[in-house]
Design a protein around this motif. Structure first.
Motif, PDB file in Angstrom:
ATOM      1  N   VAL A  58       0.867  -1.166   0.000  1.00 18.35           N
ATOM      2  CA  VAL A  58       0.000   0.000   0.000  1.00 18.35           C
ATOM      3  C   VAL A  58       0.904   1.217   0.000  1.00 18.35           C
ATOM      4  O   VAL A  58       1.875   1.277   0.747  1.00 18.35           O
ATOM      5  CB  VAL A  58      -0.919   0.019   1.253  1.00 18.35           C
ATOM      6  CG1 VAL A  58      -1.754   1.275   1.288  1.00 18.35           C
ATOM      7  CG2 VAL A  58      -1.798  -1.219   1.289  1.00 18.35           C
ATOM      8  N   ASP A  59       0.606   2.170  -0.832  1.00 22.28           N
ATOM      9  CA  ASP A  59       1.392   3.404  -0.866  1.00 22.28           C
ATOM     10  C   ASP A  59       0.836   4.386   0.155  1.00 22.28           C
ATOM     11  O   ASP A  59      -0.092   5.145  -0.132  1.00 22.28           O
ATOM     12  CB  ASP A  59       1.364   4.026  -2.274  1.00 22.28           C
ATOM     13  CG  ASP A  59       2.160   3.207  -3.267  1.00 22.28           C
ATOM     14  OD1 ASP A  59       3.191   2.642  -2.853  1.00 22.28           O
ATOM     15  OD2 ASP A  59       1.754   3.139  -4.432  1.00 22.28           O
ATOM     16  N   GLN A 101       0.203   3.868  10.242  1.00 25.39           N
ATOM     17  CA  GLN A 101      -0.345   3.928   8.894  1.00 25.39           C
ATOM     18  C   GLN A 101      -1.562   3.025   8.832  1.00 25.39           C
ATOM     19  O   GLN A 101      -1.582   1.944   9.426  1.00 25.39           O
ATOM     20  CB  GLN A 101       0.686   3.448   7.865  1.00 25.39           C
ATOM     21  CG  GLN A 101       1.864   4.368   7.756  1.00 25.39           C
ATOM     22  CD  GLN A 101       2.947   3.818   6.842  1.00 25.39           C
ATOM     23  OE1 GLN A 101       3.167   2.619   6.786  1.00 25.39           O
ATOM     24  NE2 GLN A 101       3.626   4.706   6.144  1.00 25.39           N
ATOM     25  N   GLY A 102      -2.561   3.470   8.117  1.00 27.28           N
ATOM     26  CA  GLY A 102      -3.776   2.678   7.957  1.00 27.28           C
ATOM     27  C   GLY A 102      -4.697   3.373   6.991  1.00 27.28           C
ATOM     28  O   GLY A 102      -4.259   4.177   6.164  1.00 27.28           O
ATOM     29  N   THR A 103      -5.974   3.082   7.116  1.00 29.93           N
ATOM     30  CA  THR A 103      -6.953   3.741   6.262  1.00 29.93           C
ATOM     31  C   THR A 103      -7.832   4.645   7.109  1.00 29.93           C
ATOM     32  O   THR A 103      -8.077   4.387   8.290  1.00 29.93           O
ATOM     33  CB  THR A 103      -7.827   2.717   5.517  1.00 29.93           C
ATOM     34  OG1 THR A 103      -8.446   1.853   6.458  1.00 29.93           O
ATOM     35  CG2 THR A 103      -6.994   1.913   4.529  1.00 29.93           C
ATOM     36  N   PRO A 152      -5.624   5.610   2.247  1.00 28.26           N
ATOM     37  CA  PRO A 152      -4.469   5.444   3.128  1.00 28.26           C
ATOM     38  C   PRO A 152      -4.041   6.776   3.755  1.00 28.26           C
ATOM     39  O   PRO A 152      -4.041   7.802   3.081  1.00 28.26           O
ATOM     40  CB  PRO A 152      -3.376   4.905   2.214  1.00 28.26           C
ATOM     41  CG  PRO A 152      -3.916   4.857   0.847  1.00 28.26           C
ATOM     42  CD  PRO A 152      -5.319   5.340   0.853  1.00 28.26           C
ATOM     43  N   ILE A 153      -3.704   6.704   5.039  1.00 32.00           N
ATOM     44  CA  ILE A 153      -3.196   7.872   5.762  1.00 32.00           C
ATOM     45  C   ILE A 153      -2.044   7.442   6.666  1.00 32.00           C
ATOM     46  O   ILE A 153      -1.897   6.258   6.986  1.00 32.00           O
ATOM     47  CB  ILE A 153      -4.282   8.574   6.626  1.00 32.00           C
ATOM     48  CG1 ILE A 153      -4.832   7.629   7.703  1.00 32.00           C
ATOM     49  CG2 ILE A 153      -5.386   9.140   5.762  1.00 32.00           C
ATOM     50  CD1 ILE A 153      -5.746   8.309   8.710  1.00 32.00           C
ATOM     51  N   LEU A 179      -1.923  12.799   4.038  1.00 28.74           N
ATOM     52  CA  LEU A 179      -2.951  12.233   3.189  1.00 28.74           C
ATOM     53  C   LEU A 179      -2.348  11.770   1.878  1.00 28.74           C
ATOM     54  O   LEU A 179      -1.336  12.299   1.424  1.00 28.74           O
ATOM     55  CB  LEU A 179      -4.024  13.292   2.896  1.00 28.74           C
ATOM     56  CG  LEU A 179      -4.598  14.041   4.101  1.00 28.74           C
ATOM     57  CD1 LEU A 179      -5.522  15.138   3.651  1.00 28.74           C
ATOM     58  CD2 LEU A 179      -5.288  13.072   5.025  1.00 28.74           C
ATOM     59  N   ALA A 180      -2.999  10.774   1.270  1.00 26.58           N
ATOM     60  CA  ALA A 180      -2.559  10.317  -0.058  1.00 26.58           C
ATOM     61  C   ALA A 180      -2.832  11.423  -1.064  1.00 26.58           C
ATOM     62  O   ALA A 180      -3.763  12.205  -0.920  1.00 26.58           O
ATOM     63  CB  ALA A 180      -3.327   9.055  -0.441  1.00 26.58           C
TER      64      ALA A 180
END
Length: 181
Positions: A58-59, A101-103, A152-153, A179-180
């Motif tokens: 995940v980026d 990191q996560g969503t 993702p954040i 933030l992405a």
């Protein structure tokens, strides 16, 4: 020391459950006794050095934030185990800086209508998740300034607890959020 041993034993059992391995109770106790003199920081450092878990890529956005508990450098099993420990033993982490990191997700209190923002972290198999509520430093309006749910954040801030309706909750306060793009 007993709490550390309990946390480590729980983490080992969690890993074994997800990996499908079968071991005897005496094998788990032997492993726990071998590592009982290690601190949680020692265990986390070893996990970083031995990170062999292959997780989906995940980026996550970069966040230049130095933290005492940097979950971004751990393998997925240790991240989930550490977050579980943070939520269930918050006194051990209270006041420490944390980076995760996560969503992004949002929750609404059905009684008050108050919004709560969280960084949701999945385990290695992506079947279970733990959320870390965060309070973003500065002035931000939802939904204009926030990511979409599921994006993702990366979050960094000070871990602590607060009371609401006679219940104790955990959160990352004074948070910086990346933030992405």
């Amino acid at each position: 020391m007993k709490k550390l041993l309990a946390i480590f034993t729980s983490a080992v059992m969690l890993v074994l459950v997800f990996s499908g391995c079968k071991v005897t109770e005496s094998q788990v106790e032997n492993k726990a006794n071998q590592t009982s003199k290690k601190t949680i920081n020692d265990i986390l450092a070893e996990s970083q050095a031995n990170n062999t878990t292959v997780a989906p890529k995940v980026d996550y956005p970069e966040l230049n934030y130095s933290a005492e508990v940097d979950l971004t450098k751990l393998n997925s099993n240790m991240v989930y185990s550490t977050v579980y420990s943070m939520v269930n033993s918050p006194e051990e982490y209270k006041g420490k800086t944390v980076k995760a990191q996560g969503t992004f997700d949002i929750f609404t209190d059905p009684k008050s209508g108050k919004l709560f923002y969280a960084c949701v972290i999945a385990d290695a198999t992506a079947c279970c998740s733990q959320g870390l509520e965060f309070v973003w430093r500065g002035e931000h309006n939802y939904p204009d300034d926030y990511p979409k749910v599921g994006e993702p954040i990366t979050v960094g801030g000070v871990f602590g607890t607060y009371e609401d309706n006679a219940k104790t909750y955990c959160r990352i306060s004074d948070a910086e959020v990346a933030l992405a793009n």
